[in-house]
Design an enzyme around this catalytic site. Structure first.
Site, mmCIF file in Angstrom:
data_model
loop_
_atom_site.group_PDB
_atom_site.id
_atom_site.type_symbol
_atom_site.label_atom_id
_atom_site.label_comp_id
_atom_site.label_asym_id
_atom_site.label_seq_id
_atom_site.Cartn_x
_atom_site.Cartn_y
_atom_site.Cartn_z
ATOM 1 N N ALA A 150 0.807 -1.327 0.252
ATOM 2 C CA ALA A 150 0.088 -0.021 -0.030
ATOM 3 C C ALA A 150 0.812 1.175 -0.161
ATOM 4 O O ALA A 150 1.300 1.809 1.064
ATOM 5 C CB ALA A 150 -1.100 -0.004 1.095
ATOM 6 N N TYR A 158 13.764 4.668 0.015
ATOM 7 C CA TYR A 158 14.996 4.110 -0.611
ATOM 8 C C TYR A 158 14.747 2.398 -0.669
ATOM 9 O O TYR A 158 14.956 2.042 -1.777
ATOM 10 C CB TYR A 158 16.260 4.366 0.005
ATOM 11 N N GLU A 177 9.904 -5.092 -9.756
ATOM 12 C CA GLU A 177 8.348 -4.734 -10.269
ATOM 13 C C GLU A 177 8.123 -4.594 -11.514
ATOM 14 O O GLU A 177 7.188 -5.147 -12.160
ATOM 15 C CB GLU A 177 7.834 -3.464 -9.353
ATOM 16 N N HIS A 220 -10.978 -9.169 -34.908
ATOM 17 C CA HIS A 220 -12.098 -9.778 -34.373
ATOM 18 C C HIS A 220 -13.499 -9.177 -34.887
ATOM 19 O O HIS A 220 -14.586 -9.885 -34.834
ATOM 20 C CB HIS A 220 -12.099 -10.087 -32.990
HETATM 21 C C1 LIG Z 1 -5.621 -1.548 -11.179
HETATM 22 C C2 LIG Z 1 -4.743 -0.938 -10.240
HETATM 23 C C3 LIG Z 1 -3.990 -1.613 -9.473
HETATM 24 C C4 LIG Z 1 -2.967 -1.044 -8.584
HETATM 25 N N1 LIG Z 1 -2.423 -1.571 -7.332
HETATM 26 C C5 LIG Z 1 -1.723 -0.620 -6.574
HETATM 27 C C6 LIG Z 1 -1.037 -1.314 -5.643
HETATM 28 O O1 LIG Z 1 -1.106 -2.660 -5.283
HETATM 29 N N2 LIG Z 1 -0.363 -0.618 -4.543
HETATM 30 C C7 LIG Z 1 -0.217 0.654 -4.738
HETATM 31 O O2 LIG Z 1 0.428 1.309 -4.277
HETATM 32 N N3 LIG Z 1 -0.739 1.299 -6.074
HETATM 33 C C8 LIG Z 1 -1.394 0.690 -6.852
HETATM 34 N N4 LIG Z 1 -2.008 1.230 -8.013
HETATM 35 C C9 LIG Z 1 -1.784 2.724 -8.110
HETATM 36 C C10 LIG Z 1 -0.867 2.971 -8.952
HETATM 37 O O3 LIG Z 1 0.509 2.452 -9.042
HETATM 38 C C11 LIG Z 1 -1.076 4.450 -9.556
HETATM 39 O O4 LIG Z 1 -2.408 4.609 -9.991
HETATM 40 C C12 LIG Z 1 0.084 4.883 -10.532
HETATM 41 O O5 LIG Z 1 1.215 5.037 -10.008
HETATM 42 C C13 LIG Z 1 -0.310 6.354 -11.188
HETATM 43 O O6 LIG Z 1 -0.634 7.388 -10.170
HETATM 44 P P1 LIG Z 1 -1.791 8.161 -9.898
HETATM 45 O O7 LIG Z 1 -3.053 7.044 -10.080
HETATM 46 O O8 LIG Z 1 -1.893 8.985 -8.791
HETATM 47 O O9 LIG Z 1 -1.860 8.958 -11.260
HETATM 48 P P2 LIG Z 1 -0.995 10.650 -11.354
HETATM 49 O O10 LIG Z 1 0.314 10.504 -10.811
HETATM 50 O O11 LIG Z 1 -2.073 11.492 -10.882
HETATM 51 O O12 LIG Z 1 -0.855 10.723 -12.876
HETATM 52 C C14 LIG Z 1 -1.822 11.320 -13.721
HETATM 53 C C15 LIG Z 1 -1.047 11.649 -15.301
HETATM 54 O O13 LIG Z 1 -0.050 12.524 -14.824
HETATM 55 C C16 LIG Z 1 0.960 11.974 -15.281
HETATM 56 N N5 LIG Z 1 2.341 12.396 -14.749
HETATM 57 C C17 LIG Z 1 2.469 12.125 -13.503
HETATM 58 N N6 LIG Z 1 3.653 12.639 -12.984
HETATM 59 C C18 LIG Z 1 4.364 12.951 -14.035
HETATM 60 C C19 LIG Z 1 5.614 13.517 -14.614
HETATM 61 N N7 LIG Z 1 6.542 13.699 -13.720
HETATM 62 N N8 LIG Z 1 5.742 13.731 -15.889
HETATM 63 C C20 LIG Z 1 5.006 13.679 -16.862
HETATM 64 N N9 LIG Z 1 3.797 13.098 -16.521
HETATM 65 C C21 LIG Z 1 3.415 12.753 -15.124
HETATM 66 C C22 LIG Z 1 0.940 10.410 -15.155
HETATM 67 O O14 LIG Z 1 1.666 9.738 -16.145
HETATM 68 C C23 LIG Z 1 -0.619 10.450 -15.554
HETATM 69 O O15 LIG Z 1 -0.900 10.178 -17.017
HETATM 70 C C24 LIG Z 1 -2.866 0.609 -8.743
HETATM 71 C C25 LIG Z 1 -3.264 1.310 -9.814
HETATM 72 C C26 LIG Z 1 -4.227 0.428 -10.523
HETATM 73 C C27 LIG Z 1 -5.308 1.177 -11.609
#
Ligand SMILES: Cc1cc2nc3c(=O)[nH]c(=O)nc-3n(C[C@H](O)[C@H](O)[C@H](O)COP(=O)(O)OP(=O)(O)OC[C@H]3O[C@@H](n4cnc5c(N)ncnc54)[C@H](O)[C@@H]3O)c2cc1C
Length: 384
Positions: free
Chosen positions: A114, A222, A231, A327
């Site tokens: 998490a 870290y 991962e 398809h």
């Molecule tokens: C089905 C599913 C399972 C998941 N499982 C887990 C889990 O087990 N544990 C966990 O901790 N998390 C989990 N996640 C969370 C997932 O890791 C995050 O959704 C992902 O890292 C993106 O973060 P966010 O949703 O906050 O998007 P945001 O960070 O808000 O991003 C929104 C948009 O902004 C862009 N963006 C962000 N930063 C930058 C940058 N520096 N430069 C350019 N563009 C940028 C992104 O690419 C994206 O297009 C899961 C998500 C899903 C959908």
């Protein structure tokens, strides 16, 4: 021999339940117990904890590939095995490993990680979940979202801010099922991966025992970075495997389906696009296999893992779209496997670090690092 045994496990114990799990929005716990019985969980764990002591990543690669082909995309054994498990295996003390690993190997305990919160996904520095040292325990408050295996999980590795003065001041805690103040929210409704339980977690004054701090105090950032390369490699292995499976089922379809008195496969457009697809998948597979070798030797860099994740997830997305197109209307129908595969694949470019974050890591690795010219907010990938 190992592949054969995993294949028959997937065919007999996983695939027959896929439709039921899809409807109920969660995999049955028995799937993990059966995988444990077969010795397929935490294969790297030492024999004294019940594992096979096999660290070679290729065994997990086989498991991922066979799950993609004959199992179910929502059965996240690999998240349990190699995404979260190593946090316990590498950061855990002897006492912690003895306490937790045997039940993770048997499948009695299911793992989740998490990190993400409603306000912090890509940007781990923005985490608001907080843990405070209260002398004889830590007091944990906050919430997490999008947590895979979130309903099933018995042990959750939770990242929380422990030094509010530093953007990197995080620590990791193992929160156990049943701890007072640990609540689960919704099993979130998703576009795809319907059988995977993706959930919200809430921590309201959870008293986390001192023995459940994982790794070093304030070093959580870290620790998280350390495990991200693996991962992303896990992801890449899976994305190529699913693209391959989509290719095969589409080959079957286009060679059988007749339109205008000939099979769809006979149109030049189909033959050329399928040829492109075969080429791209084979080239991607070669890169992924090379990364697996590097990883086994302890040499996989964060940038190379990011390249594998970026390329394979984008490839998977392109191929799924083309396969649905071949398809025709059938590709839009749930009863055809390509329909669910297409929907499942959309998340590959988002989780485990978005494609944009992968490009950021790769750009920095080739010397295009904007931090050298200006001060930027510190993000999840800074240490990569
Ligand atoms: C089905 C599913 C399972 C998941 N499982 C887990 C889990 O087990 N544990 C966990 O901790 N998390 C989990 N996640 C969370 C997932 O890791 C995050 O959704 C992902 O890292 C993106 O973060 P966010 O949703 O906050 O998007 P945001 O960070 O808000 O991003 C929104 C948009 O902004 C862009 N963006 C962000 N930063 C930058 C940058 N520096 N430069 C350019 N563009 C940028 C992104 O690419 C994206 O297009 C899961 C998500 C899903 C959908």
């Amino acid at each position: 021999m190992f592949r054969d045994s995993v294949r028959s496990f997937m065919k007999n114990e996983i695939r027959p339940h896929a439709d039921k799990w899809h409807e109920q929005g969660i995999v049955d716990r028995e799937a993990f117990l059966k995988a444990g019985d077969q010795g397929l969980l935490l294969m790297w764990a030492d024999e004294k904890y019940g594992g096979a002591g096999v660290a070679d990543f290729r065994y997990e690669q086989v498991l991922i590939e066979e799950n993609a082909r004959y199992g179910d995309a929502g059965f996240f054994a690999t998240l349990h095995n190699r995404l979260v498990g190593p946090y316990l295996g590498e950061l855990g003390t002897e006492e912690q490993k003895a306490r937790w690993l045997p039940k993770c190997v048997s499948g009695d305990h299911i793992l989740a990680l998490a990190m993400s919160e409603p306000g912090a996904g890509s940007d781990v520095a923005g985490l608001r979940t907080r843990a405070v040292d209260q002398g004889d325990h830590y007091l944990l408050n906050g919430s997490k979202t999008y947590i895979s295996n979130g309903i099933l999980a018995d042990l959750v590795v939770v990242a929380a801010k422990t030094d509010p003065t530093s953007s990197h001041g995080l620590s990791l805690f193992v929160v156990e099922r049943g701890m007072e103040g640990f609540e689960r929210g919704r099993n979130l409704k998703k576009m795809g991966l319907k059988s995977q339980d993706t959930a919200e977690h809430f921590f309201n004054n959870v008293k986390v025992p001192k023995d459940n701090l994982l790794g070093e105090w304030n070093r959580g950032f870290y620790h998280l970075m350390h495990f991200l390369a693996e991962e992303r490699l896990l992801g890449a292995v899976g994305y190529v495997a699913t693209a391959n499976e989509a290719f095969d089922i589409t080959m079957d379809y286009v060679t059988e389906r007749k339109v205008f008195g000939q099979t769809v496969a006979q149109f030049q457009n189909t033959r050329f696009r399928m040829a492109d697809m075969r080429t791209e998948i084979d080239v991607a597979q070669a890169y992924v296999d090379q990364c697996v070798i590097e990883h086994n030797d302890g040499n996989l860099s964060a940038a190379d893992a990011a390249k594998a994740k970026l390329f394979c997830s984008e490839l998977e997305g392109r191929e799924m779209d083309a396969c649905v197109q071949f398809h025709g209307g059938a590709g839009y129908m749930d009863e055809y496997p390509i329909c669910r595969m297409f929907l499942n694949a959309r998340v590959s470019r988002i989780y485990a670090g978005t494609s944009e974050i992968m490009r950021e890591i790769i750009a920095r690795s080739i010397g295009l690092d904007p931090r050298e010219k200006q001060v930027r907010p510190v993000g999840k990938e800074e240490a990569a």
